[in-house]
Design an enzyme around this catalytic site. Structure first.
Site, PDB file in Angstrom:
ATOM      1  N   CYS A 115       0.821  -1.225   0.000  1.00  0.00           N
ATOM      2  CA  CYS A 115       0.000   0.000   0.000  1.00  0.00           C
ATOM      3  C   CYS A 115       0.852   1.271   0.000  1.00  0.00           C
ATOM      4  O   CYS A 115       0.405   2.326  -0.425  1.00  0.00           O
ATOM      5  CB  CYS A 115      -0.931   0.020   1.201  1.00  0.00           C
ATOM      6  SG  CYS A 115      -2.123  -1.315   1.133  1.00  0.00           S
ATOM      7  N   HIS A 261      -4.004   6.978   1.169  1.00  0.00           N
ATOM      8  CA  HIS A 261      -4.138   5.642   0.585  1.00  0.00           C
ATOM      9  C   HIS A 261      -5.530   5.123   0.969  1.00  0.00           C
ATOM     10  O   HIS A 261      -5.932   5.230   2.131  1.00  0.00           O
ATOM     11  CB  HIS A 261      -3.054   4.712   1.125  1.00  0.00           C
ATOM     12  CG  HIS A 261      -3.405   3.266   0.978  1.00  0.00           C
ATOM     13  ND1 HIS A 261      -3.744   2.727  -0.235  1.00  0.00           N
ATOM     14  CD2 HIS A 261      -3.517   2.261   1.892  1.00  0.00           C
ATOM     15  CE1 HIS A 261      -4.038   1.447  -0.067  1.00  0.00           C
ATOM     16  NE2 HIS A 261      -3.912   1.141   1.214  1.00  0.00           N
ATOM     17  N   ASN A 291      -9.915  -1.060  -2.166  1.00  0.00           N
ATOM     18  CA  ASN A 291      -8.511  -0.774  -1.866  1.00  0.00           C
ATOM     19  C   ASN A 291      -7.661  -1.346  -3.006  1.00  0.00           C
ATOM     20  O   ASN A 291      -7.606  -2.555  -3.188  1.00  0.00           O
ATOM     21  CB  ASN A 291      -8.170  -1.436  -0.522  1.00  0.00           C
ATOM     22  CG  ASN A 291      -6.707  -1.271  -0.114  1.00  0.00           C
ATOM     23  OD1 ASN A 291      -5.856  -0.982  -0.948  1.00  0.00           O
ATOM     24  ND2 ASN A 291      -6.426  -1.472   1.155  1.00  0.00           N
TER      25      ASN A 291
HETATM   26  N1  ACO Z   1     -18.922 -10.099   5.871  1.00  0.00           N
HETATM   27  C1  ACO Z   1     -19.636 -10.359   6.988  1.00  0.00           C
HETATM   28  N2  ACO Z   1     -19.081 -10.620   8.175  1.00  0.00           N
HETATM   29  C2  ACO Z   1     -17.728 -10.613   8.237  1.00  0.00           C
HETATM   30  C3  ACO Z   1     -16.924 -10.356   7.119  1.00  0.00           C
HETATM   31  C4  ACO Z   1     -17.578 -10.088   5.886  1.00  0.00           C
HETATM   32  N3  ACO Z   1     -16.909  -9.830   4.752  1.00  0.00           N
HETATM   33  N4  ACO Z   1     -15.639 -10.418   7.485  1.00  0.00           N
HETATM   34  C5  ACO Z   1     -15.609 -10.698   8.795  1.00  0.00           C
HETATM   35  N5  ACO Z   1     -16.884 -10.825   9.251  1.00  0.00           N
HETATM   36  C6  ACO Z   1     -17.333 -11.100  10.619  1.00  0.00           C
HETATM   37  C7  ACO Z   1     -16.331 -11.924  11.403  1.00  0.00           C
HETATM   38  O1  ACO Z   1     -16.518 -13.293  11.193  1.00  0.00           O
HETATM   39  C8  ACO Z   1     -16.645 -11.508  12.809  1.00  0.00           C
HETATM   40  O2  ACO Z   1     -17.804 -12.178  13.241  1.00  0.00           O
HETATM   41  P1  ACO Z   1     -17.962 -12.636  14.787  1.00  0.00           P
HETATM   42  O3  ACO Z   1     -17.914 -11.393  15.595  1.00  0.00           O
HETATM   43  O4  ACO Z   1     -19.282 -13.326  14.791  1.00  0.00           O
HETATM   44  O5  ACO Z   1     -16.790 -13.553  15.052  1.00  0.00           O
HETATM   45  C9  ACO Z   1     -17.027 -10.043  12.684  1.00  0.00           C
HETATM   46  O6  ACO Z   1     -17.427  -9.850  11.315  1.00  0.00           O
HETATM   47  C10 ACO Z   1     -15.874  -9.114  12.993  1.00  0.00           C
HETATM   48  O7  ACO Z   1     -14.716  -9.599  12.272  1.00  0.00           O
HETATM   49  P2  ACO Z   1     -13.353  -8.873  12.267  1.00  0.00           P
HETATM   50  O8  ACO Z   1     -12.403  -9.552  11.337  1.00  0.00           O
HETATM   51  O9  ACO Z   1     -12.919  -8.668  13.681  1.00  0.00           O
HETATM   52  O10 ACO Z   1     -13.818  -7.514  11.606  1.00  0.00           O
HETATM   53  P3  ACO Z   1     -13.346  -6.027  11.873  1.00  0.00           P
HETATM   54  O11 ACO Z   1     -14.337  -5.323  12.668  1.00  0.00           O
HETATM   55  O12 ACO Z   1     -11.919  -5.978  12.289  1.00  0.00           O
HETATM   56  O13 ACO Z   1     -13.416  -5.437  10.395  1.00  0.00           O
HETATM   57  C11 ACO Z   1     -11.923  -4.998   8.582  1.00  0.00           C
HETATM   58  C12 ACO Z   1     -12.641  -6.064   9.408  1.00  0.00           C
HETATM   59  C13 ACO Z   1     -12.943  -4.195   7.814  1.00  0.00           C
HETATM   60  C14 ACO Z   1     -10.997  -5.710   7.618  1.00  0.00           C
HETATM   61  C15 ACO Z   1     -11.116  -4.032   9.497  1.00  0.00           C
HETATM   62  O14 ACO Z   1     -10.370  -4.779  10.434  1.00  0.00           O
HETATM   63  C16 ACO Z   1     -10.196  -3.161   8.720  1.00  0.00           C
HETATM   64  O15 ACO Z   1     -10.610  -2.361   7.903  1.00  0.00           O
HETATM   65  N6  ACO Z   1      -8.872  -3.234   8.951  1.00  0.00           N
HETATM   66  C17 ACO Z   1      -7.919  -2.477   8.192  1.00  0.00           C
HETATM   67  C18 ACO Z   1      -7.631  -3.194   6.927  1.00  0.00           C
HETATM   68  C19 ACO Z   1      -6.812  -2.355   6.010  1.00  0.00           C
HETATM   69  O16 ACO Z   1      -6.872  -1.162   5.997  1.00  0.00           O
HETATM   70  N7  ACO Z   1      -6.006  -2.974   5.179  1.00  0.00           N
HETATM   71  C20 ACO Z   1      -5.265  -2.147   4.279  1.00  0.00           C
HETATM   72  C21 ACO Z   1      -3.913  -2.506   4.137  1.00  0.00           C
HETATM   73  S1  ACO Z   1      -3.856  -3.633   2.825  1.00  0.00           S
HETATM   74  C22 ACO Z   1      -2.293  -3.715   2.176  1.00  0.00           C
HETATM   75  O17 ACO Z   1      -1.363  -3.107   2.586  1.00  0.00           O
HETATM   76  C23 ACO Z   1      -2.088  -4.703   1.059  1.00  0.00           C
END
Ligand code: ACO
Length: 334
Positions: A115, A261, A291
């Site tokens: 990224c 980004h 992204n």
């Molecule tokens: N659809 C529905 N439910 C989902 C999904 C989905 N796509 N993905 C995860 N869940 C569920 C999980 O199973 C979990 O359920 P549970 O509570 O029953 O166990 C719940 O949602 C929460 O899951 P988490 O993985 O903890 O979700 P989080 O709230 O952390 O959100 C996210 C996930 C959106 C990815 C967030 O963590 C985020 O944006 N992080 C930053 C990511 C980022 O910016 N990456 C960029 C860098 S990429 C690079 O450099 C290549």
């Protein structure tokens, strides 16, 4: 010492739109979940047979940037190509672009900083221009994520985020006050495994992966500790922007346009609030493209410029955070 400036911008995204509802047919997810957590409404995915690849999309963006820079391709002294999804294991996409542009023997290199790749690429270009070694540098960020995502429930928190596309910039030696004022780069390898795709690699070749037949931890799909990435991103974005502003004796009130980004709309909004910026001073387009990693800043920068959101004399701030972890900022007087 010379100063560098951006004189041409270009972008390309594939035509194929993939909505959140489309993804919910492949995995257990929903439009509500994806929009609430990431802000993403749709993204572009290369369609088999549409002729696109990381290098080809990069080429399309590069041609637009070169046209807009009003230079001849043969005046390009260096190509810097940022991607985590190259067409070939080796050689890199830089030499592919050189060949496709029909440039005989200019140096071409690939940047592998995910990224933060475009910010790293701009910094490399800036250093070469500053010292006078090169005059015109083409920097490209391009990604083909869709070909390598796990579209099952196992990776649903990763696969809904990423999209395909490319952006490019031509930098040249500045002849006035405008240009890149500073770049600041960082990395922290202790978090290498928190956002990674480990194989196939020299550590684990394909036969080994097949022999192990892993079900849970498949090394040829991206793996992400989303919450840790989120927590580190909000801290590092702010730090590195302030580092750039301090270096130039500037304050957050001086920022005219911030191009983050496009990791997650929630991250961008958090930083916007910390910087005290109005919605009109930040350009986000993750809603449309997801992204796109190394391509996200050049696509957003090009789009903001095309919409007339960036004017001569504006203070423009670019900042990125991603896998590695790596992060960086670029401060530009447009
Ligand atoms: N659809 C529905 N439910 C989902 C999904 C989905 N796509 N993905 C995860 N869940 C569920 C999980 O199973 C979990 O359920 P549970 O509570 O029953 O166990 C719940 O949602 C929460 O899951 P988490 O993985 O903890 O979700 P989080 O709230 O952390 O959100 C996210 C996930 C959106 C990815 C967030 O963590 C985020 O944006 N992080 C930053 C990511 C980022 O910016 N990456 C960029 C860098 S990429 C690079 O450099 C290549």
């Amino acid at each position: 010492m010379y100063q560098s400036k951006i004189i041409g911008l270009g972008k390309y995204v594939p035509d194929n739109i993939v909505t959140n509802d489309d993804l919910s047919k492949l995995m257990d997810t929903s439009n509500e979940w994806i929009q609430e957590r990431t802000g993403i409404q749709e993204r572009r995915h290369i369609k088999k047979g549409d002729g696109n690849s990381t290098a080809i999309m990069g080429l399309k963006a590069a041609k637009q940037a070169i046209d807009r820079a009003e230079i001849n391709k043969d005046e390009i002294d260096l190509i810097v190509f940022a991607t985590l999804s190259p067409d070939y294991y080796f050689p890199g996409c830089g030499v592919q672009i050189q060949e496709k542009l029909g440039i005989k023997t200019c140096p071409a290199l690939d940047v592998r900083n995910q990224c933060s790749g475009f910010v790293y690429g701009i910094s490399v270009a800036d250093q070469f221009i500053k010292t006078g070694m090169y005059k015109n540098v083409l920097v490209i960020g391009s990604e083909n994520h869709s070909g390598g995502l796990d579209m099952t429930n196992r990776s649903r928190h990763v696969s809904v985020i990423f999209g395909d596309g490319a952006g490019a910039a031509v930098l040249t030696r500045s002849d006035d006050e405008s240009g890149i004022l500073s770049t600041h780069l960082h990395s922290q390898g202790e978090y290498i495994d928190e956002l990674s795709l480990r194989g196939p690699s020299t550590e684990k070749w394909v036969p080994e992966i097949i022999a192990e037949n892993p079900q849970e931890d498949i090394p040829y799909y991206p793996k992400m500790n989303g919450q840790l990435v989120f927590k580190n991103a909000v801290v590092r974005f702010s730090e590195v922007i302030n580092e750039g502003l301090d270096f130039n004796g500037l304050k957050k009130e001086n920022i005219d346009m911030f191009i983050p980004h496009q990791a997650n709309l929630r991250i961008s909004q958090f930083i916007q609030k910390k910087l005290g910026l109005e919605d009109t001073q930040v350009h986000n387009n993750i809603q449309k493209y997801g992204n796109t990693t190394a391509a996200s800043i050049p696509i957003a920068l090009t789009e903001a410029w095309e919409k007339g959101k960036i004017k001569k004399g504006d203070l423009v701030v670019l900042a990125a955070f991603g896998s590695g972890f790596t992060w960086g900022s670029v401060i530009i007087r447009w």
